[in-house]
Design a protein around this motif. Sequence first.
Motif, PDB file in Angstrom:
ATOM      1  N   ILE A 222       5.846  70.858   9.159  1.00  0.00           N
ATOM      2  CA  ILE A 222       5.090  69.660   8.789  1.00  0.00           C
ATOM      3  C   ILE A 222       5.762  68.936   7.626  1.00  0.00           C
ATOM      4  O   ILE A 222       5.926  67.712   7.645  1.00  0.00           O
ATOM      5  CB  ILE A 222       3.638  70.029   8.422  1.00  0.00           C
ATOM      6  CG1 ILE A 222       2.865  70.455   9.674  1.00  0.00           C
ATOM      7  CG2 ILE A 222       2.935  68.869   7.725  1.00  0.00           C
ATOM      8  CD1 ILE A 222       1.477  70.986   9.393  1.00  0.00           C
ATOM      9  N   THR A 223       6.172  69.690   6.623  1.00  0.00           N
ATOM     10  CA  THR A 223       6.832  69.102   5.457  1.00  0.00           C
ATOM     11  C   THR A 223       8.150  68.432   5.856  1.00  0.00           C
ATOM     12  O   THR A 223       8.459  67.320   5.405  1.00  0.00           O
ATOM     13  CB  THR A 223       7.093  70.172   4.396  1.00  0.00           C
ATOM     14  OG1 THR A 223       5.840  70.759   3.987  1.00  0.00           O
ATOM     15  CG2 THR A 223       7.782  69.582   3.169  1.00  0.00           C
ATOM     16  N   ALA A 224       8.924  69.106   6.711  1.00  0.00           N
ATOM     17  CA  ALA A 224      10.225  68.583   7.111  1.00  0.00           C
ATOM     18  C   ALA A 224      10.104  67.320   7.964  1.00  0.00           C
ATOM     19  O   ALA A 224      10.932  66.411   7.875  1.00  0.00           O
ATOM     20  CB  ALA A 224      11.005  69.649   7.872  1.00  0.00           C
ATOM     21  N   LYS A 225       9.070  67.247   8.809  1.00  0.00           N
ATOM     22  CA  LYS A 225       8.948  66.144   9.754  1.00  0.00           C
ATOM     23  C   LYS A 225       7.911  65.105   9.333  1.00  0.00           C
ATOM     24  O   LYS A 225       7.652  64.159  10.083  1.00  0.00           O
ATOM     25  CB  LYS A 225       8.578  66.714  11.138  1.00  0.00           C
ATOM     26  CG  LYS A 225       9.640  67.622  11.731  1.00  0.00           C
ATOM     27  CD  LYS A 225       9.163  68.267  13.016  1.00  0.00           C
ATOM     28  CE  LYS A 225       9.093  67.279  14.149  1.00  0.00           C
ATOM     29  NZ  LYS A 225      10.421  66.774  14.565  1.00  0.00           N
ATOM     30  N   GLU A 228       8.249  61.333   9.795  1.00  0.00           N
ATOM     31  CA  GLU A 228       8.376  60.804  11.154  1.00  0.00           C
ATOM     32  C   GLU A 228       7.034  60.319  11.704  1.00  0.00           C
ATOM     33  O   GLU A 228       7.004  59.488  12.613  1.00  0.00           O
ATOM     34  CB  GLU A 228       8.952  61.870  12.087  1.00  0.00           C
ATOM     35  CG  GLU A 228      10.391  62.269  11.759  1.00  0.00           C
ATOM     36  CD  GLU A 228      10.920  63.314  12.718  1.00  0.00           C
ATOM     37  OE1 GLU A 228      10.292  63.511  13.788  1.00  0.00           O
ATOM     38  OE2 GLU A 228      11.944  63.945  12.399  1.00  0.00           O
ATOM     39  N   ASP A 229       5.944  60.850  11.187  1.00  0.00           N
ATOM     40  CA  ASP A 229       4.607  60.445  11.640  1.00  0.00           C
ATOM     41  C   ASP A 229       3.591  60.893  10.594  1.00  0.00           C
ATOM     42  O   ASP A 229       2.881  61.890  10.775  1.00  0.00           O
ATOM     43  CB  ASP A 229       4.293  61.075  13.000  1.00  0.00           C
ATOM     44  CG  ASP A 229       3.047  60.483  13.639  1.00  0.00           C
ATOM     45  OD1 ASP A 229       2.278  59.812  12.930  1.00  0.00           O
ATOM     46  OD2 ASP A 229       2.844  60.698  14.850  1.00  0.00           O
ATOM     47  N   PRO A 230       3.501  60.186   9.472  1.00  0.00           N
ATOM     48  CA  PRO A 230       2.651  60.620   8.354  1.00  0.00           C
ATOM     49  C   PRO A 230       1.201  60.874   8.737  1.00  0.00           C
ATOM     50  O   PRO A 230       0.605  61.843   8.277  1.00  0.00           O
ATOM     51  CB  PRO A 230       2.771  59.465   7.355  1.00  0.00           C
ATOM     52  CG  PRO A 230       4.081  58.833   7.666  1.00  0.00           C
ATOM     53  CD  PRO A 230       4.237  58.950   9.156  1.00  0.00           C
ATOM     54  N   ALA A 231       0.619  60.021   9.564  1.00  0.00           N
ATOM     55  CA  ALA A 231      -0.795  60.184   9.911  1.00  0.00           C
ATOM     56  C   ALA A 231      -1.029  61.480  10.677  1.00  0.00           C
ATOM     57  O   ALA A 231      -1.978  62.226  10.394  1.00  0.00           O
ATOM     58  CB  ALA A 231      -1.266  58.991  10.743  1.00  0.00           C
ATOM     59  N   PHE A 232      -0.174  61.758  11.646  1.00  0.00           N
ATOM     60  CA  PHE A 232      -0.317  62.963  12.464  1.00  0.00           C
ATOM     61  C   PHE A 232      -0.131  64.221  11.629  1.00  0.00           C
ATOM     62  O   PHE A 232      -0.949  65.150  11.668  1.00  0.00           O
ATOM     63  CB  PHE A 232       0.712  62.918  13.600  1.00  0.00           C
ATOM     64  CG  PHE A 232       0.725  64.144  14.474  1.00  0.00           C
ATOM     65  CD1 PHE A 232      -0.415  64.572  15.148  1.00  0.00           C
ATOM     66  CD2 PHE A 232       1.895  64.873  14.638  1.00  0.00           C
ATOM     67  CE1 PHE A 232      -0.397  65.697  15.963  1.00  0.00           C
ATOM     68  CE2 PHE A 232       1.922  65.996  15.444  1.00  0.00           C
ATOM     69  CZ  PHE A 232       0.779  66.402  16.111  1.00  0.00           C
ATOM     70  N   TYR A 233       0.944  64.270  10.848  1.00  0.00           N
ATOM     71  CA  TYR A 233       1.238  65.483  10.084  1.00  0.00           C
ATOM     72  C   TYR A 233       0.284  65.666   8.906  1.00  0.00           C
ATOM     73  O   TYR A 233       0.019  66.807   8.494  1.00  0.00           O
ATOM     74  CB  TYR A 233       2.694  65.473   9.629  1.00  0.00           C
ATOM     75  CG  TYR A 233       3.650  65.646  10.793  1.00  0.00           C
ATOM     76  CD1 TYR A 233       3.654  66.816  11.546  1.00  0.00           C
ATOM     77  CD2 TYR A 233       4.532  64.638  11.163  1.00  0.00           C
ATOM     78  CE1 TYR A 233       4.503  66.980  12.623  1.00  0.00           C
ATOM     79  CE2 TYR A 233       5.392  64.789  12.241  1.00  0.00           C
ATOM     80  CZ  TYR A 233       5.364  65.970  12.971  1.00  0.00           C
ATOM     81  OH  TYR A 233       6.193  66.127  14.045  1.00  0.00           O
ATOM     82  N   GLN A 234      -0.232  64.581   8.373  1.00  0.00           N
ATOM     83  CA  GLN A 234      -1.248  64.709   7.326  1.00  0.00           C
ATOM     84  C   GLN A 234      -2.505  65.367   7.879  1.00  0.00           C
ATOM     85  O   GLN A 234      -3.114  66.224   7.225  1.00  0.00           O
ATOM     86  CB  GLN A 234      -1.580  63.339   6.742  1.00  0.00           C
ATOM     87  CG  GLN A 234      -2.639  63.356   5.643  1.00  0.00           C
ATOM     88  CD  GLN A 234      -2.202  64.150   4.424  1.00  0.00           C
ATOM     89  OE1 GLN A 234      -1.016  64.193   4.098  1.00  0.00           O
ATOM     90  NE2 GLN A 234      -3.151  64.784   3.750  1.00  0.00           N
ATOM     91  N   LYS A 235      -2.885  64.981   9.091  1.00  0.00           N
ATOM     92  CA  LYS A 235      -4.061  65.576   9.728  1.00  0.00           C
ATOM     93  C   LYS A 235      -3.850  67.071   9.940  1.00  0.00           C
ATOM     94  O   LYS A 235      -4.744  67.888   9.634  1.00  0.00           O
ATOM     95  CB  LYS A 235      -4.331  64.891  11.063  1.00  0.00           C
ATOM     96  CG  LYS A 235      -5.525  65.455  11.822  1.00  0.00           C
ATOM     97  CD  LYS A 235      -5.717  64.765  13.161  1.00  0.00           C
ATOM     98  CE  LYS A 235      -4.582  65.080  14.107  1.00  0.00           C
ATOM     99  NZ  LYS A 235      -4.797  64.516  15.463  1.00  0.00           N
ATOM    100  N   LEU A 236      -2.677  67.460  10.424  1.00  0.00           N
ATOM    101  CA  LEU A 236      -2.395  68.881  10.649  1.00  0.00           C
ATOM    102  C   LEU A 236      -2.380  69.651   9.326  1.00  0.00           C
ATOM    103  O   LEU A 236      -2.880  70.780   9.246  1.00  0.00           O
ATOM    104  CB  LEU A 236      -1.062  69.047  11.363  1.00  0.00           C
ATOM    105  CG  LEU A 236      -0.966  68.494  12.784  1.00  0.00           C
ATOM    106  CD1 LEU A 236       0.378  68.848  13.400  1.00  0.00           C
ATOM    107  CD2 LEU A 236      -2.101  69.009  13.661  1.00  0.00           C
ATOM    108  N   SER A 237      -1.804  69.049   8.305  1.00  0.00           N
ATOM    109  CA  SER A 237      -1.751  69.697   7.002  1.00  0.00           C
ATOM    110  C   SER A 237      -3.153  69.942   6.456  1.00  0.00           C
ATOM    111  O   SER A 237      -3.439  71.010   5.883  1.00  0.00           O
ATOM    112  CB  SER A 237      -0.945  68.844   6.025  1.00  0.00           C
ATOM    113  OG  SER A 237      -0.819  69.482   4.772  1.00  0.00           O
TER     114      SER A 237
END
Length: 386
Positions: A222-225, A228-237
Motif C-alpha cells: 500500500i505504501t509503495a503503490k 498510483e491511486d490514493p483514494a483506493f489505497y487510503q481506504k485499504l490502509s
Amino acid sequence: MLQAIARVNRLFSDEDQGIDKDLGYIVDYAGVLEDLDSAMDTYSEGWQGFDKKDLEQAIANIQTEIDKLPQVHANLRKIFEPITNTRDETEYEDLLVDDEALRDDFYERLSQFSKVFAIALSSERFITDTPERKINSYRQDLKRFQNLKAAVKLRCADDLDIRDLEPKIKKLLDTHISASEVTTLTGPVNIFDDSAFNSALDRQPTLRAKADTIRNNTQRVITAKYDEDPAFYQKLSELLQAAIDAFREKRISELEYLQQTENVRNNLVYNRNDDAPEELNGDEDAIAFFGVISNILTDTSINPDQVQQANIDAAQQTLEIVRSKVVRDWYRVADHPNQKFMANEIDDYIYDVLEEKYEVNLDETTKDRMINELIQLAKNRPNLRY
C-alpha cells in the motif's frame, strides 16, 4: 610477518568522480602490536595521507574483543526479560512485532553479538579456555535469535539490511552451526504470488502471526503503490488500521483479525474497488481519477442528486484530456509543455462542464487542487506513461 586480519567497510559516495571510503578495523590475532611502529616507519610511503594515531586506533587486540562477548551476549538477552514463558517462541516474536524501536534494538544487539562471537571462535585460546557448555550456550542463542530475526522480519515485512548479508556472520553459521538448524533470512513476501504467500503463512505458528504477516506485507505494498491511486489505497490502509486497533483493544479474536487482514489483502491483490461505479468498470485509470475527484467534490456545494454523475463524468473527461496529451517523457521532464496543456484543458472542463452543467461552485484554491492532484496522479499511473 604481521599476522592480522583486516576487515574493511567498502562504503563510498561519488563526489565529483571521487570516492570517499570509511575504513574498518584490524584485529591483531597474533599479539604483534609492538611491531606496529617499526612496520609503519619501514613502509612510511604506503601510509601517506593517514594520521598515525588514526591507524593505531584502528588496531584491536583479539583478547580485547573476546572480553566483550559476555556483555554483548547479556545485552542481547536483556531485551527479553519481560517474557514470561521462555519456551514460547511466539511470545518472543510478539514482543518485537509490537515495538519497532525494540525490534531495531534487537537487530543491532544481535549483530554485535554475532560479530564478537565470530572473532572469539577464531581464537584457539578462547576455544581451549572456555568451557564447552558455555560455548554451546552461545551457539544455541545465536541460532535461536537468528531464527527469531528471520521470523520477525517475515511478520513485519522488514527490509533486509547489510548486516544480514555479512560474509563473516554467514560463514560463522555455516561453520559452527548446522545449516539445517537455521532459518534462512528472506525479504518481504510477494503478496501477489498466491503460492509463495500461502507457503509463508503456513510457516507461521499462530493465527496472530499469520495475520501480522498479511497485515505488514500488505501495508508495505500500500505504501509503495499509494500514489498510483490514493483514494483506493487510503481506504485499504484505514481498513487495516481498524483491524489492528480492534485486535489490540480485544474487540475481535485472532481468527477475526486474520479474516479481516485477509480481506484487505485480497481486495488489493485482485483490485476490488467496491465503491467504483459500474460505468467505470474495467478502466482502472478512470477509477483512480474518480477517487481523487470524489474526495474533492464531496466538500463542495454540488447538488447531492448530481454528485455521482458529476464524479463519473469528470473522471472520464479529465482522463481523456490526459490521455490525449501523453507523449514520451511527459511525466519525467519538469515543466513539460504537455503538463501545462493538460492543466489548461482540465481548467476549461471545470468551468464549462462542472460549473455550468452541474452547478459546482469551486473556488480557485479548490480548482487548483483538483488540477494538480489529477496531473500528479497521472504521473504515477504506469498506463499513462510513455
